[in-house]
Design an enzyme around this catalytic site. Structure first.
Site, short mmCIF file in Angstrom:
data_model
loop_
_atom_site.label_atom_id
_atom_site.label_comp_id
_atom_site.label_asym_id
_atom_site.label_seq_id
_atom_site.Cartn_x
_atom_site.Cartn_y
_atom_site.Cartn_z
N SER A 266 0.85 -1.19 0.00
CA SER A 266 0.00 0.00 0.00
C SER A 266 0.88 1.25 0.00
O SER A 266 2.04 1.20 0.42
CB SER A 266 -0.90 0.03 1.24
OG SER A 266 -0.18 0.48 2.38
N ASP A 267 0.35 2.36 -0.49
CA ASP A 267 1.04 3.62 -0.28
C ASP A 267 0.83 4.04 1.18
O ASP A 267 0.09 3.40 1.93
CB ASP A 267 0.53 4.68 -1.26
CG ASP A 267 1.59 5.74 -1.56
OD1 ASP A 267 2.49 5.93 -0.72
OD2 ASP A 267 1.52 6.38 -2.62
N HIS A 268 1.46 5.11 1.57
CA HIS A 268 1.51 5.54 2.97
C HIS A 268 0.10 5.70 3.54
O HIS A 268 -0.64 6.60 3.14
CB HIS A 268 2.27 6.86 3.06
CG HIS A 268 2.67 7.24 4.45
ND1 HIS A 268 1.78 7.46 5.46
CD2 HIS A 268 3.90 7.44 5.00
CE1 HIS A 268 2.41 7.80 6.56
NE2 HIS A 268 3.70 7.79 6.31
#
Length: 732
Positions: A266-268
């Site tokens: 996942s992104d942040h």
């Protein structure tokens, strides 16, 4: 480790150990280190019994000594001695910073781009990194979005070639393992993150599936075919679903359709953000949707760590967790971490960082990435001219761009002044700041003193303007350095207005009154609106953010030691009202050439339909022309033969573009789309015969369901050499 031993290790893991493997944390939680934080940093609420030294991955620690300490603690904490993965936001260079990706793409020198990626991989490897969060291959057509700098631009073909070049450079020849001096690539952001409404960061994306399959998904598919080992999810909504929670996008398209079998991260905080999206009702629901979508790593939240212990009591979720953990362990095994957890760390500080060879590659890429947009004879500069270099970029180290601050050092950057002094007599050069690049340094916090040291103290604008005009009055030619400062582009830097600051325009107006030729050198992370000032320049060189060797490469171009050849990888609009504007726009039923009255056609009443500088624009000090010879279709490929001739006594190279113009077609196609390119080097008045092969499968188009459409019919191909165009037709 062979698969049998890896399977045996996997089977020994407890549920808690498996869950820990899916957690990825920012290095600031485990090390005193200045890292790039791109999301919320409040208390994550991790379970008290979670030992952070047992998590699967840490990112954005780039100090090899701290990484070595982290790995030692991880091995001490892990019952089965499972090493951590170290990842980082290294986007276009570790210590040797290359021109930003949008600039690199305009070189169309995909072999050189691969060489630069190899340097980045080796420097990263020698500092203990395993995975780089790049390349970003989101197609972008709205320069208001700050992250265009990380992208290869607006064109599908260019993005596909760029993706393969960088991945091949990072990963090398993968068989079962990723070799020494190489790292794993993580492409981002899946999918269509580069098309946010209004160009606003993290905003929703809405497009037809026909456009999605034919354009925006194509670079990701090319990256997966190049064997990228990781993919990062996107923040945006697509087709009503946040990308990080979409089973259709991540399982049906990414894994089943494209065959991706690597790690999905996942992104942040993107899994937690399913809640404010209104897609998940709480953290448990977010964990369910993230895991069911096939997201293996939960970056920088406690969602998986807190919610999976209860969820995996159901067999369905236990199976999904096992899938994720197995993929993570396979990646660690491909990197050889079970045999050598300190991969690269035992070779740190061997003198392979910022070598002379890497500087040579960086300089060459600067020379091939800067775009000569205009030249009415003011370039190249001559040694007998007195030259006033006006503007803070004339003597600034702050030319590496926003993302390079993760691992690069602006002190390494060669300023333009140093580059010019190496090529021109010192007594012929005069430097004046002209205006302050920053109005203050307060935004830099603890870095304030360092930035001020690099850039000089803030001075009165009136004083700087007066000094600049006095220098210009004494000169034969003015080199005006201008554009954005580095914080104005990058993540979180969307802008509604793309014009220059008033103080820059005011100074340029004053310089124009001197009656001297003006050479503009534009530093920027995105296309800007230059319509009202373009006529102030006799010559205009687009430098982008050129990286470590920017000053040397730009000086070589300004003085004629190097000959410009780059082309724009992204269109420069005439006004914000034209956005999005790009070269591969679809045909309309009422184009400017239609038989309808002037009012009832597709046009603006107050602006031209044409951009200021379109994709593919770019000049040379030489002049070239191209002529078609033949185009022959065989079973799997079309072979194009053509000639290119240098019309001048100046040696140089030119980027040849071949565009498809298909009319009629089974679905409406772009007015023209780039399908091939080739770099041709020619001596004075030299002519060469050239050949390009285009795989017919590259001409496939898709309907709204992702099904291929019959591609038989008549095709027109346009040969474009420095804007000179010729058409050839072929029937398939």
């Amino acid at each position: 480790m062979d698969k049998k031993r890896l399977k045996n290790l996997f089977q020994q893991l407890t549920v808690d150990e498996k869950i820990a493997q899916t957690v990825q944390l920012n290095g600031s939680l485990v090390a005193e280190y200045d890292v790039m934080n791109t999301g919320p940093m409040e208390n994550l609420g991790l379970p008290e019994d979670l030992n952070i030294y047992e998590v699967g991955s840490i990112y954005n620690v780039n100090d090899f000594q701290k990484l070595k300490e982290l790995q030692e603690k991880a091995l001490e904490s892990s019952r089965l001695k499972i090493p951590m993965l170290f990842m980082s936001d290294v986007i276009y260079g570790f210590r040797t910073i290359f021109p930003m990706p949008l600039a690199q793409a305009g070189s169309f020198d995909f072999d050189l781009i691969k060489e630069a990626a190899e340097v980045t991989a080796k420097e990263s490897y020698l500092n203990g990194l395993h995975v780089l969060f790049s390349p970003m291959i989101d197609l972008v057509r709205d320069p208001r979005w700050g992250r265009v700098m990380e992208s290869p631009g607006e064109d599908v073909y260019t993005a596909k070639r760029f993706a393969k070049s960088v991945i091949d450079g990072y990963q090398g020849e993968i068989s079962e393992t990723i070799d020494e001096d190489h790292v794993a690539a993580c492409i981002k952001h899946f999918a269509a993150y580069g098309a946010p409404e209004g160009g606003r960061e993290y905003n929703t994306v809405d497009m037809s599936n026909q456009r999605l399959f034919n354009e925006y998904l194509q670079p990701y598919q090319a990256a997966i075919e190049a064997n990228t080992r990781l993919v990062m999810t996107a923040f945006n909504v697509l087709n009503g679903e946040p990308a990080s929670g979409s089973k259709w996008l991540n399982r049906d398209i990414l894994r089943k359709r494209y065959g991706f079998d690597g790690v999905l991260v996942s992104d942040h905080a993107a899994i937690k953000e399913l809640i404010p999206h209104g897609y998940a009702k709480d953290t448990r629901d977010a964990a369910v949707k993230g895991l069911e979508a096939g997201v293996d790593f939960d970056m920088m939240t406690a969602i998986y760590a807190k919610e999976l212990p209860e969820l995996v009591k159901e067999q369905h979720f236990m199976e999904l967790l096992d899938e994720a953990v197995w993929r993570i362990l396979e990646l660690k095994n491909q990197l050889g971490l079970f045999e050598n957890p300190f991969r690269g760390l035992d070779q740190a500080n061997t003198g392979e960082i910022l070598t002379e060879k890497s500087k040579e590659i960086a300089t060459a890429l600067v020379e091939k990435s800067c775009v000569l947009l205009k030249n009415q004879g003011a370039l190249p500069l001559k040694k007998d001219q007195k030259i006033a270099v006006v503007g803070p970029y004339g003597n600034s180290h702050l030319t590496i761009g926003f993302w390079a601050s993760v691992s690069g050092n602006p002190k390494d950057a060669v300023p333009l002044k140093e580059g010019l002094l190496a090529e021109l007599p010192e007594e012929k050069l005069c430097f004046a700041r002209g205006y302050n690049m920053f109005d203050s340094y307060d935004a830099f916090g603890p870095l304030k003193a360092g930035i001020e040291l690099l850039n000089g103290p803030i001075e009165a604008e009136e004083k700087l303007l007066t000094e600049a005009k006095e220098a210009a009055e004494e000169a034969d030619v003015i080199v005006f350095t201008f554009g954005e400062q580095f914080l104005e582009s990058g993540e979180g830097a969307s802008k509604a207005h793309l014009g220059l600051p008033e103080k820059q325009i005011r100074l340029l107006d004053e310089l124009k009154t001197c009656g001297k030729p003006i050479v503009g050198v534009l530093y920027t992370g995105r296309p800007l609106i230059l319509t009202d000032i373009e006529d102030h320049f006799d010559s205009l060189l687009l430098a982008w953010y050129p990286g470590t060797m920017g000053g040397k490469g730009i000086a070589n171009l300004l003085t004629g030691k190097a000959n410009p050849s780059a082309r724009l990888a992204m269109t420069f609009p005439r006004s914000e009202g034209q956005i999005p504007i790009y070269h591969a726009q679809l045909s309309t039923g009422r184009p400017l050439t239609s038989d309808h009255s002037d009012r009832f056609i597709s046009k603006y009443r107050d602006e031209s339909n044409e951009p200021l500088f379109t994709f593919g624009s770019g000049l040379s000090y030489a002049d070239f022309e191209g002529t078609w010879q033949t185009a022959k279709a065989e079973k799997e490929a079309i072979t194009f033969d053509f000639k290119v001739k240098n019309l001048t006594e100046i040696a140089g190279e030119t980027v040849v573009h071949i565009y498809l113009k298909q009319r009629p077609a089974s679905i409406v196609r772009p007015v023209r789309s780039l399908v091939a390119s080739q770099i041709v080097s020619l001596g004075e008045h030299e002519e060469k015969e050239c050949r390009v092969q285009l795989m017919i499968k590259e001409l496939q188009v898709y309907d709204n369901y992702g099904n291929t459409i019959d591609s038989s019919g008549e095709y027109q191909f346009e040969l474009d050499v420095l804007g000179k165009k010729e058409i050839i037709s072929i029937t398939l």
